[in-house]
Design a protein around this motif. Structure first.
Motif, PDB file in Angstrom:
ATOM      1  N   PRO A  77       0.796  -1.228   0.000  1.00 32.91           N
ATOM      2  CA  PRO A  77       0.000   0.000   0.000  1.00 32.91           C
ATOM      3  C   PRO A  77       0.830   1.280   0.000  1.00 32.91           C
ATOM      4  N   ARG A  78       1.868   1.350   0.810  1.00 35.80           N
ATOM      5  CA  ARG A  78       2.673   2.574   0.855  1.00 35.80           C
ATOM      6  C   ARG A  78       3.479   2.763  -0.427  1.00 35.80           C
ATOM      7  N   ALA A  79       4.003   1.670  -0.961  1.00 38.44           N
ATOM      8  CA  ALA A  79       4.708   1.767  -2.241  1.00 38.44           C
ATOM      9  C   ALA A  79       3.747   2.225  -3.337  1.00 38.44           C
ATOM     10  N   GLU A  80       2.507   1.728  -3.289  1.00 40.09           N
ATOM     11  CA  GLU A  80       1.487   2.123  -4.251  1.00 40.09           C
ATOM     12  C   GLU A  80       1.256   3.631  -4.198  1.00 40.09           C
ATOM     13  N   ALA A  81       1.095   4.170  -2.986  1.00 39.70           N
ATOM     14  CA  ALA A  81       0.867   5.607  -2.833  1.00 39.70           C
ATOM     15  C   ALA A  81       2.052   6.417  -3.342  1.00 39.70           C
ATOM     16  N   LEU A  82       3.262   5.946  -3.049  1.00 35.57           N
ATOM     17  CA  LEU A  82       4.461   6.671  -3.479  1.00 35.57           C
ATOM     18  C   LEU A  82       4.639   6.625  -4.992  1.00 35.57           C
TER      19      LEU A  82
END
Length: 230
Positions: A77-82
């Motif tokens: 999820p965090r990689a997706e947002a970044l």
């Protein structure tokens, strides 16, 4: 968990163009309405630039492949947002802002509100954190108008048919959270949003969007005239 309340609206302002973003759940009809508006504006003599996120640039197309066509669970999820924010930063710097400064009407299929709804709300990463990340990436640029085509998770799935990308394959519960995320944003900034029921006939939706865009173009024309008069 971070409280799911959007931060105050960002400021707008960018050259002589007009920036319109189309938002909504998967299957809402964003591309259809963006295309219809673009054709109408072109017929009226406006210079129109169509684009999308992710995928509006060469770099964006590579990011799109990673984000939307990888295996389920292949992006955290965090990689997706970044990754979405990185694409957005390059998209605005290399395409959107130059087009606006040149006086064009930019129509984007998705923009930063999608990240707030998908990663901030549905992925539970937090409205504030995800929105601030995107605002930093684009140096505060937000659309003059965001057209939100509101569609239920069930209706969106029915419209998409049998072909689904990595995000579209998420559960209806996920897509219902996305929908609530969009509606929360629209409630926070009603002046920037045009919220429409995506189940209405295509022609009715197109007419409503044209009316709002006509108002914005008229206002922009009056401001430009006043500036010329000093």
């Amino acid at each position: 968990m971070t409280e799911q309340i959007p931060p105050p609206p960002a400021t707008r302002g960018h050259g002589g163009g007009l920036f319109v973003a189309f938002e909504g759940g998967d299957g809402a009809g964003k591309s259809t309405q963006s295309g219809l508006l673009g054709q109408w504006l072109t017929d009226q003599g406006y210079a129109v630039r169509h684009t999308r996120e992710p995928g509006g640039t060469a770099l964006g197309r590579q990011v799109r492949e990673l984000l939307l066509h990888g295996e389920d669970g292949s992006v955290s999820p965090r990689a997706e947002a970044l990754l979405f924010a990185a694409d957005r930063a390059h998209h605005v710097a290399s395409l959107v802002r130059p087009a606006l400064l040149a006086g064009q009407v930019v129509l984007s299929d998705r923009y930063l509100d999608s990240s707030v709804a998908y990663q901030g709300a549905a992925r539970a990463l937090g409205h504030d954190e995800v929105r601030e990340l995107s605002l930093w990436a684009v140096e505060g640029l937000v659309p003059d108008l965001t057209v939100l085509l509101d569609v239920s998770a069930r209706e969106g799935r029915a419209r998409r048919g049998e072909v689904h990308d990595r995000l579209e394959r998420e559960t209806d519960e996920f897509h219902d959270r996305v929908r609530r995320g969009f509606l929360d944003l629209a409630a926070r900034e009603p002046g920037r949003y045009l919220v429409l029921d995506a189940s209405r006939p295509v022609a009715e939706l197109a007419a409503a969007i044209r009316r709002r865009v006509t108002e914005l173009l008229s206002q922009r024309g009056k401001v430009a005239a006043q500036e010329r008069l000093g």
